[in-house]
Design an enzyme around this catalytic site. Structure first.
Site, PDB file in Angstrom:
ATOM      1  N   TYR A  84      18.481  35.285  34.751  1.00  0.00           N
ATOM      2  CA  TYR A  84      17.071  35.253  34.318  1.00  0.00           C
ATOM      3  C   TYR A  84      16.480  33.870  34.550  1.00  0.00           C
ATOM      4  O   TYR A  84      15.372  33.726  35.067  1.00  0.00           O
ATOM      5  CB  TYR A  84      17.004  35.650  32.841  1.00  0.00           C
ATOM      6  CG  TYR A  84      15.617  35.928  32.307  1.00  0.00           C
ATOM      7  CD1 TYR A  84      14.975  37.136  32.560  1.00  0.00           C
ATOM      8  CD2 TYR A  84      14.952  34.989  31.517  1.00  0.00           C
ATOM      9  CE1 TYR A  84      13.708  37.390  32.057  1.00  0.00           C
ATOM     10  CE2 TYR A  84      13.686  35.234  31.005  1.00  0.00           C
ATOM     11  CZ  TYR A  84      13.072  36.443  31.271  1.00  0.00           C
ATOM     12  OH  TYR A  84      11.811  36.694  30.761  1.00  0.00           O
ATOM     13  N   ARG A 104       8.072  51.951  36.529  1.00  0.00           N
ATOM     14  CA  ARG A 104       8.941  52.939  37.172  1.00  0.00           C
ATOM     15  C   ARG A 104       8.820  54.301  36.500  1.00  0.00           C
ATOM     16  O   ARG A 104       8.877  55.337  37.144  1.00  0.00           O
ATOM     17  CB  ARG A 104      10.402  52.468  37.113  1.00  0.00           C
ATOM     18  CG  ARG A 104      10.662  51.247  37.970  1.00  0.00           C
ATOM     19  CD  ARG A 104      11.976  50.600  37.604  1.00  0.00           C
ATOM     20  NE  ARG A 104      12.010  50.209  36.207  1.00  0.00           N
ATOM     21  CZ  ARG A 104      13.019  49.607  35.605  1.00  0.00           C
ATOM     22  NH1 ARG A 104      14.115  49.343  36.267  1.00  0.00           N
ATOM     23  NH2 ARG A 104      12.950  49.268  34.336  1.00  0.00           N
TER      24      ARG A 104
HETATM   25  P1  NAP Z   1       9.050  45.006  28.486  1.00  0.00           P
HETATM   26  O1  NAP Z   1       8.507  45.219  27.137  1.00  0.00           O
HETATM   27  O2  NAP Z   1      10.479  45.323  28.739  1.00  0.00           O
HETATM   28  O3  NAP Z   1       8.161  45.753  29.559  1.00  0.00           O
HETATM   29  C1  NAP Z   1       8.485  45.614  30.914  1.00  0.00           C
HETATM   30  C2  NAP Z   1       7.555  46.420  31.763  1.00  0.00           C
HETATM   31  O4  NAP Z   1       7.951  46.253  33.135  1.00  0.00           O
HETATM   32  C3  NAP Z   1       7.619  47.912  31.466  1.00  0.00           C
HETATM   33  O5  NAP Z   1       6.350  48.473  31.708  1.00  0.00           O
HETATM   34  C4  NAP Z   1       8.614  48.421  32.514  1.00  0.00           C
HETATM   35  O6  NAP Z   1       8.425  49.797  32.735  1.00  0.00           O
HETATM   36  C5  NAP Z   1       8.224  47.543  33.703  1.00  0.00           C
HETATM   37  N1  NAP Z   1       9.247  47.379  34.725  1.00  0.00           N
HETATM   38  C6  NAP Z   1      10.538  46.981  34.574  1.00  0.00           C
HETATM   39  N2  NAP Z   1      11.148  46.971  35.765  1.00  0.00           N
HETATM   40  C7  NAP Z   1      10.223  47.359  36.688  1.00  0.00           C
HETATM   41  C8  NAP Z   1      10.234  47.532  38.096  1.00  0.00           C
HETATM   42  N3  NAP Z   1      11.357  47.346  38.821  1.00  0.00           N
HETATM   43  N4  NAP Z   1       9.109  47.919  38.727  1.00  0.00           N
HETATM   44  C9  NAP Z   1       7.981  48.135  38.010  1.00  0.00           C
HETATM   45  N5  NAP Z   1       7.906  47.991  36.685  1.00  0.00           N
HETATM   46  C10 NAP Z   1       9.023  47.603  36.038  1.00  0.00           C
HETATM   47  O7  NAP Z   1       8.856  43.450  28.925  1.00  0.00           O
HETATM   48  P2  NAP Z   1       7.906  42.315  28.294  1.00  0.00           P
HETATM   49  O8  NAP Z   1       8.646  41.649  27.208  1.00  0.00           O
HETATM   50  O9  NAP Z   1       6.552  42.853  28.060  1.00  0.00           O
HETATM   51  O10 NAP Z   1       7.913  41.282  29.518  1.00  0.00           O
HETATM   52  C11 NAP Z   1       6.915  41.293  30.524  1.00  0.00           C
HETATM   53  C12 NAP Z   1       7.127  40.077  31.417  1.00  0.00           C
HETATM   54  O11 NAP Z   1       7.024  38.883  30.647  1.00  0.00           O
HETATM   55  C13 NAP Z   1       8.493  40.031  32.099  1.00  0.00           C
HETATM   56  O12 NAP Z   1       8.366  39.506  33.395  1.00  0.00           O
HETATM   57  C14 NAP Z   1       9.284  39.083  31.215  1.00  0.00           C
HETATM   58  O13 NAP Z   1      10.343  38.467  31.898  1.00  0.00           O
HETATM   59  C15 NAP Z   1       8.191  38.106  30.824  1.00  0.00           C
HETATM   60  N6  NAP Z   1       8.484  37.380  29.586  1.00  0.00           N
HETATM   61  C16 NAP Z   1       8.687  38.062  28.438  1.00  0.00           C
HETATM   62  C17 NAP Z   1       8.964  37.354  27.282  1.00  0.00           C
HETATM   63  C18 NAP Z   1       9.210  38.042  25.973  1.00  0.00           C
HETATM   64  O14 NAP Z   1       9.659  37.349  25.041  1.00  0.00           O
HETATM   65  N7  NAP Z   1       8.925  39.308  25.817  1.00  0.00           N
HETATM   66  C19 NAP Z   1       9.044  35.961  27.313  1.00  0.00           C
HETATM   67  C20 NAP Z   1       8.822  35.304  28.509  1.00  0.00           C
HETATM   68  C21 NAP Z   1       8.540  36.035  29.648  1.00  0.00           C
HETATM   69  P3  NAP Z   1       9.571  50.726  33.414  1.00  0.00           P
HETATM   70  O15 NAP Z   1      10.852  50.420  32.689  1.00  0.00           O
HETATM   71  O16 NAP Z   1       9.076  52.110  33.227  1.00  0.00           O
HETATM   72  O17 NAP Z   1       9.610  50.335  34.852  1.00  0.00           O
END
Ligand code: NAP
Length: 252
Positions: free
Chosen positions: A154, A38
């Site tokens: 979630y 975003r």
């Molecule tokens: P993060 O560090 O918060 O990064 C999230 C990314 O998604 C950012 O680039 C953010 O950018 C973007 N984003 C958020 N809302 C959006 C939207 N509505 N449209 C487009 N982009 C959007 O998250 P992460 O930890 O890397 O997680 C990535 C994925 O892995 C997620 O689906 C999460 O649920 C999953 N996951 C993460 C973990 C963990 O421990 N980190 C564990 C299991 C699963 P903007 O805010 O600029 O949009």
């Protein structure tokens, strides 16, 4: 020779965390990537770093259907085709079943579940006739496999991603489309999303580490390497499957 030579990938939420690591690994292995988020600044900087001939940033809110059309068209215009979609954009906020409110629920479902749904739908429609092998990779979570009392919405969104993946994989298989669809289930990975959870309470970090038998949180590149395998033709017989990357969390 790279493991993703001649492939074009869209990575939603590719500006930071796991998505940024996926974009970097994919480019290292020869792919062209379109990264979305975003907010523009971090994504544009990453695309510049990866090289303008190899990476493009497009602003997108994955929950809005019209923005998917924009991203698909920008990808075709810049790189000519799409082979890989990584539905990675997601949010995580603590709220239990007793305290959930409409804002938390609607935001989480709109981004994590509806956003992934559009990514699968547009991915299939833009890939099915390209004559090449294609892969859709959906970021679920260990929270799509097991319950957590503090992650009510979630849990619902990531459990939905897990089964939506199987439905789409079976649809592509029965139609003989050359598109595989799989989900990845990370444990806690050290990214801005988890940092935000920790910022709410410093004791959360030790608690989260204690949940992983290997005694640490994961690194974004460890998830990116799993996505790389699923994106490449090395995983050609895998579809509708769950790939866990959790330091032993769900083995207990
Ligand atoms: P993060 O560090 O918060 O990064 C999230 C990314 O998604 C950012 O680039 C953010 O950018 C973007 N984003 C958020 N809302 C959006 C939207 N509505 N449209 C487009 N982009 C959007 O998250 P992460 O930890 O890397 O997680 C990535 C994925 O892995 C997620 O689906 C999460 O649920 C999953 N996951 C993460 C973990 C963990 O421990 N980190 C564990 C299991 C699963 P903007 O805010 O600029 O949009």
């Amino acid at each position: 020779m790279g493991r993703l030579d001649n492939k074009v990938a869209i990575i939603t939420g590719g500006s930071k965390g796991i998505g940024a690591a996926v974009a970097e690994r994919f480019v290292e292995e020869g792919a062209k990537v379109v990264i979305t988020a975003r907010h523009a600044e971090e994504g544009e900087n990453l695309a510049k770093k990866l090289g303008e001939d190899k990476a493009l940033f497009v602003t997108q809110d994955v929950s809005q259907e019209a923005e998917w059309k924009k991203v698909m068209d920008a990808t075709i215009e810049k790189f000519g085709k799409v082979n890989i979609i990584v539905n990675n954009a997601g949010i995580g906020e603590y709220a239990d079943a007793e305290k959930i409110d409409a804002d938390n629920w609607n935001r989480t479902i709109a981004i994590n579940l509806t956003g992934t749904m559009w990514g699968i739908h547009y991915g299939i429609n833009y890939m099915k006739d390209n004559g090449e092998s294609n892969s859709i990779i959906n970021l679920s979570s260990i929270e799509g496999l097991i319950g957590d009392p503090d992650l009510f919405a979630y849990n619902a969104s990531k459990g939905g991603v897990r089964l939506m993946t199987k439905s789409a994989a079976l649809d592509c298989a029965r139609k003989h489309y050359n598109i595989r669809v799989n989900s990845i289930h990370p444990g806690y990975i050290m990214t801005p999303l988890v940092q935000n959870l920790m910022d709410t309470d410093p004791s959360v970090k030790d608690h989260l580490i204690s949940l992983h038998p290997v005694g640490r949180l994961g690194k974004p590149v460890e998830v990116a390497n799993m996505a790389l395998f699923l994106a490449s033709d090395e995983s050609s017989f895998s579809t509708g499957s769950e790939f866990v990357c959790d330091g032993g969390y769900t083995a207990q």
